[in-house]
Motif scaffolding. Structure first.
Motif, PDB file in Angstrom:
ATOM      1  N   ASP A  93       0.892  -1.144   0.074  1.00 46.74           N
ATOM      2  CA  ASP A  93       0.142   0.061   0.082  1.00 46.74           C
ATOM      3  C   ASP A  93       0.918   1.188  -0.167  1.00 46.74           C
ATOM      4  O   ASP A  93       0.586   2.341  -0.811  1.00 46.74           O
ATOM      5  CB  ASP A  93      -1.112  -0.167   1.210  1.00 46.74           C
ATOM      6  CG  ASP A  93      -1.850   1.020   0.993  1.00 46.74           C
ATOM      7  OD1 ASP A  93      -1.904   2.154   0.646  1.00 46.74           O
ATOM      8  OD2 ASP A  93      -2.946   0.750   1.631  1.00 46.74           O
ATOM      9  N   GLU A  94       1.845   1.223   0.788  1.00 46.92           N
ATOM     10  CA  GLU A  94       2.965   2.350   0.893  1.00 46.92           C
ATOM     11  C   GLU A  94       3.520   2.650  -0.331  1.00 46.92           C
ATOM     12  O   GLU A  94       3.614   3.749  -0.939  1.00 46.92           O
ATOM     13  CB  GLU A  94       3.672   2.119   2.151  1.00 46.92           C
ATOM     14  CG  GLU A  94       4.816   3.451   2.276  1.00 46.92           C
ATOM     15  CD  GLU A  94       5.647   3.238   3.377  1.00 46.92           C
ATOM     16  OE1 GLU A  94       6.636   3.804   3.451  1.00 46.92           O
ATOM     17  OE2 GLU A  94       5.332   2.250   4.376  1.00 46.92           O
ATOM     18  N   SER A  97       1.136   3.831  -3.017  1.00 46.21           N
ATOM     19  CA  SER A  97       0.704   5.066  -2.863  1.00 46.21           C
ATOM     20  C   SER A  97       1.644   6.122  -3.229  1.00 46.21           C
ATOM     21  O   SER A  97       1.451   7.324  -3.814  1.00 46.21           O
ATOM     22  CB  SER A  97       0.153   5.264  -1.400  1.00 46.21           C
ATOM     23  OG  SER A  97      -0.848   4.664  -1.007  1.00 46.21           O
ATOM     24  N   GLU A 102      -4.151   5.527  -6.097  1.00 50.37           N
ATOM     25  CA  GLU A 102      -5.250   5.717  -4.966  1.00 50.37           C
ATOM     26  C   GLU A 102      -5.412   4.116  -4.619  1.00 50.37           C
ATOM     27  O   GLU A 102      -5.843   3.256  -5.552  1.00 50.37           O
ATOM     28  CB  GLU A 102      -6.484   6.097  -5.463  1.00 50.37           C
ATOM     29  CG  GLU A 102      -6.383   7.780  -6.307  1.00 50.37           C
ATOM     30  CD  GLU A 102      -7.957   8.004  -6.719  1.00 50.37           C
ATOM     31  OE1 GLU A 102      -8.798   7.384  -6.706  1.00 50.37           O
ATOM     32  OE2 GLU A 102      -7.654   9.188  -7.477  1.00 50.37           O
ATOM     33  N   THR A 103      -5.219   3.776  -3.380  1.00 51.94           N
ATOM     34  CA  THR A 103      -5.195   2.604  -2.969  1.00 51.94           C
ATOM     35  C   THR A 103      -6.607   2.666  -1.886  1.00 51.94           C
ATOM     36  O   THR A 103      -6.808   3.439  -1.270  1.00 51.94           O
ATOM     37  CB  THR A 103      -3.919   2.377  -1.899  1.00 51.94           C
ATOM     38  OG1 THR A 103      -3.928   3.194  -0.992  1.00 51.94           O
ATOM     39  CG2 THR A 103      -2.736   2.233  -2.949  1.00 51.94           C
ATOM     40  N   ALA A 128      -5.141  -0.746  -6.007  1.00 49.83           N
ATOM     41  CA  ALA A 128      -4.574   0.545  -6.589  1.00 49.83           C
ATOM     42  C   ALA A 128      -5.040   0.827  -7.574  1.00 49.83           C
ATOM     43  O   ALA A 128      -4.979   0.242  -8.922  1.00 49.83           O
ATOM     44  CB  ALA A 128      -3.083   0.440  -6.490  1.00 49.83           C
TER      45      ALA A 128
END
Length: 752
Positions: A93-94, A97, A102-103, A128
């Motif tokens: 996720d990091e 992003s 957009e996650t 994402a």
């Protein structure tokens, strides 16, 4: 009284001498040399790309950058429902992003059922999204986050995570024409659960058409290939550098138990490709599926393919794909790229091939060079030789595996070093061929045997072309050209005929080289007999190209001492098996062991089951002990009138798998935390199953299962987790042992 000269056997007439024709005695040898050279070129064509370093251009795929991006993800196993799984998803996720996506995380219960077994999984998918500037559809880059227990999963499916992260970085931060979605699902290893959950609940959110590139692995090295396709992907496959796809593998997926998330995506109507690596499959689902064993050249090649295809799809009008409609073509890999043929054409060509060869036989018969009786006998002897030779190949590997089981992986039964066994596979088949050839030559001529063998091979391929053009798609084009070439060659003068035979032999040589390489990557345990069978059928189909050799031997050769000829390949086969066994046992890789601790949740009584490939395993296998392991909590209540049962479950351990089964009857109309097993995309139409698996159970949280059950049935709940050291009697193995998905299984029995 005059003495008549001895007459040749009437069954096979002598061939014309063809005096003065160049080359005279070396035509057969020349064809063999051509075959070997082209086969070597085909084999070498399946190379992989040299990896690029971190200093590669920013818009290029770099294996080293991909490795760095995935390093924190593949440091430890990440089964569904575990802390490591959640940490990997947070890291992904990091990174996504930071790349401008957009996650969001989608938590759900994925549910599927097949035949008599249902499974539900608590999954967390990561999505994402980068919206397109003028979208005509959606591009999805997909793989799964989870690995099997005790396997870091650097390849399965860490290589997919690596490829996707580096691909979207290389694309740059600017939006493309079409929507781009990264779909990283959970619970693939336990039944494609995350993919099913996404399709059940979120699929309608994507702009149509959806094109998915799914990334998988069954080994840690080798050439990345497209294993399955759906939709008009043949129109864009050429955008990949050095693409490889055989419709054969797509059709084979319908016959074998292996599966991937692509099955779910295809069922939903998504277009796309399923891609994988398969070499060194001995490391599959093992602790050796780690970053140290993953081949960086393989990763580079995989990434180059995905990046090129994503660029192509992201910028084109997806609505223009497949406008011509029609049936999906049969595809095979040619030297210039992917060859796509209509299925009906493949079927027609397959049926044409034996007819072309039969026409050549009739021409030679009219010239007195061949008889129908001899050809028929050659075909009959070939029908004996083929199963005998294939049986010899299969039996050779089976005997080697049974003699030394400790050299085999526990998941796919593959040795660490399979090369010598693969050569032995072919040589064992050669022993059977040599025996049958020598015996046949006592009765008929070489020409009759070649013609008969060719007819058998071509008839078998024709039947395959009618049954499934895709299954025969890689072999049929080469066989057709060989048969037509044989016919044309017998109609031409010898020298032009030789040129035609050489040209007609080229596709068979390429086929042999590429298929030998591909089957070698597939492994000896999976392809035992397949490698030998491919070689035998291909050579038999091409054999009639040797019919016009002036010195082909048109008469029987009654020389029984030729029965010694098979001795050489037989000796070599034995030597290769012995050498392959010794070479594998000398490998520095640890020996794999399966280990299970079976614990009675009520009494703590424990029994150990170990595959027993090592001294440690044999010492622990079959021993008993007593364990102080808290069992899962199971509460039940049943409505006496409706027989509707409410079963509450909770596990004191993370990432548990729970299995519910009855001593008689089925669990019908099943729901898990209110969701019906038969709802939406789950395969079980009425939710009735013989057993129910629950994957990734949240630690210490209540799970409620409701089902209609037979009166008085006995319910068994088995909780499986993956730390057997918690059980009594555990003995820690040494570094020479690699534990394969070790399991702690605690069972609880309740009367409903």
């Amino acid at each position: 009284m005059t003495t008549q000269p001895a007459q040749d056997p009437p069954a096979e007439a002598a061939a014309p001498s063809h005096r003065g024709i160049w080359p005279r005695r070396w035509q057969g040898l020349a064809l063999l040399v051509v075959l070997l050279i082209v086969s070597a070129l085909g084999f070498g064509s399946r190379s992989i790309t040299d990896p690029l370093g971190v200093d590669a251009p920013a818009d290029s795929f770099s294996a080293e950058r991909a490795v760095q991006a995935a390093e924190p993800l593949v440091a430890e196993p990440r089964p569904v429902g575990t802390r490591a799984n959640a940490e990997a998803r947070a890291e992904l996720d990091e990174q996504l992003s930071a790349l401008g996506f957009e996650t969001e995380t989608h938590d759900s219960i994925g549910m599927r059922s097949t035949e008599d077994e249902g499974v539900a999984g608590y999954t967390s998918n990561l999505l994402a999204t980068r919206p397109g500037t003028d979208p005509t559809g959606t591009i999805v880059l997909a793989t799964h986050i989870d690995s099997v227990p005790h396997a870091p999963g650097a390849a399965d499916a860490g290589i997919g995570l690596s490829v996707i992260l580096e691909t979207v970085r290389a694309l740059g931060p600017e939006a493309q024409r079409n929507d781009l979605v990264v779909l990283l699902v959970d619970g693939e290893e336990r039944g494609l659960l995350g993919a099913q959950a996404h399709l059940d609940e979120r699929a309608d959110e994507l702009a149509q058409p959806v094109v998915v590139l799914n990334h998988e692995a069954r080994g840690v090295s080798g050439r990345p290939t497209v294993t399955r396709a759906n939709g008009p992907m043949h129109e864009v496959l050429s955008s990949m550098p050095h693409p490889e796809f055989e419709s054969f593998t797509d059709a084979l997926f319908e016959l074998i138990p292996n599966d991937t998330d692509f099955t779910v995506y295809r069922e939903a109507g998504w277009w796309g490709l399923d891609m994988a690596i398969i070499d060194d499959s001995w490391a599959y689902h093992s602790p050796q599926d780690d970053a140290a064993h993953l081949d960086h050249g393989t990763l580079q090649h995989y990434g180059d393919m995905t990046l090129a295809m994503t660029r192509n799809l992201s910028g084109r009008d997806l609505g223009e794909l497949g406008q011509e409609g029609g049936e999906d073509p049969v595809q095979t890999t040619a030297p210039w790229g992917i060859l796509a043929l209509p299925p009906m054409l493949v079927t027609g060509l397959g049926v044409l091939a034996p007819l072309a060869l039969l026409a050549a036989v009739l021409v030679l018969r009219a010239r007195g060079e061949l008889t129908l009786r001899g050809t028929a006998l050659g075909a009959l002897l070939t029908l004996v030789a083929l199963p005998l030779s294939l049986g010899a190949a299969v039996m050779t590997w089976q005997l080697a595996a049974e003699a030394t089981p400790e050299m085999l992986s526990q998941t796919v039964r593959e040795p660490v070093r399979a090369e010598l066994f693969l050569v032995a596979d072919v040589l064992a088949a050669a022993v059977g061929v040599a025996v049958c050839w020598v015996l046949a030559r006592l009765l008929i001529s070489r020409a009759a045997l070649l013609a008969g063998a060719g007819l058998v091979a071509l008839v078998l391929l024709a039947a395959l072309a009618v049954y499934s053009p895709a299954l025969g798609g890689s072999m049929i084009p080469a066989a057709v050209l060989a048969a037509v070439g044989a016919l044309v060659a017998v109609l031409l003068p010898p020298l032009p005929g030789l040129v035609v035979r050489v040209l007609a032999l080229l596709p068979t040589g390429w086929l042999l080289g590429t298929q030998i390489s591909a089957l070698a990557e597939f492994g000896i345990a999976s392809a035992a007999g397949g490698l030998a069978g491919t070689v035998l059928i291909a050579l038999a189909a091409a054999g009639p190209l040797w019919l016009r050799d002036p010195d082909a031997g048109r008469r029987p050769v009654r020389r029984p001492h030729r029965l010694l000829i098979p001795v050489l390949p037989a000796v070599l086969t034995v030597g290769l098996v012995i050498g392959g066994t010794a070479w594998t046992l000398a490998s520095p890789e640890p020996t794999q062991e399966m280990v299970i601790a079976q614990v009675d949740g009520a009494t703590g009584e424990t029994r150990w089951e170990v595959s027993g490939s090592t001294g440690w395993g044999r010492a622990l296998d079959g021993t008993s002990a007593r364990s102080d392991v808290p069992p899962p909590t199971v509460g039940t209540s049943v409505d006496a009138e409706t027989h509707r049962a409410r079963i509450s479950l909770s596990s004191p351990r993370e990432g548990a798998q729970l299995e519910l089964s009855l001593d008689a009857g089925e669990l019908a109309d099943v729901t898990v935390d209110g969701r019906s097993l038969g709802a939406d995309g789950a395969d079980g139409a009425d939710g009735a199953v013989g057993s129910l698996g629950i994957v990734g159970a949240p630690q210490d949280e209540e799970i409620v299962v409701e089902a209609t059950v037979p009166a008085g049935a006995e319910l068994t709940v088995v909780e499986t987790t993956y730390d057997p050291s918690l059980a009594g009697g555990w003995v820690e193995p040494g570094e020479e042992v690699s534990l394969m998905q070790p399991r702690l299984m605690v069972s609880v029995v309740s009367r409903l």
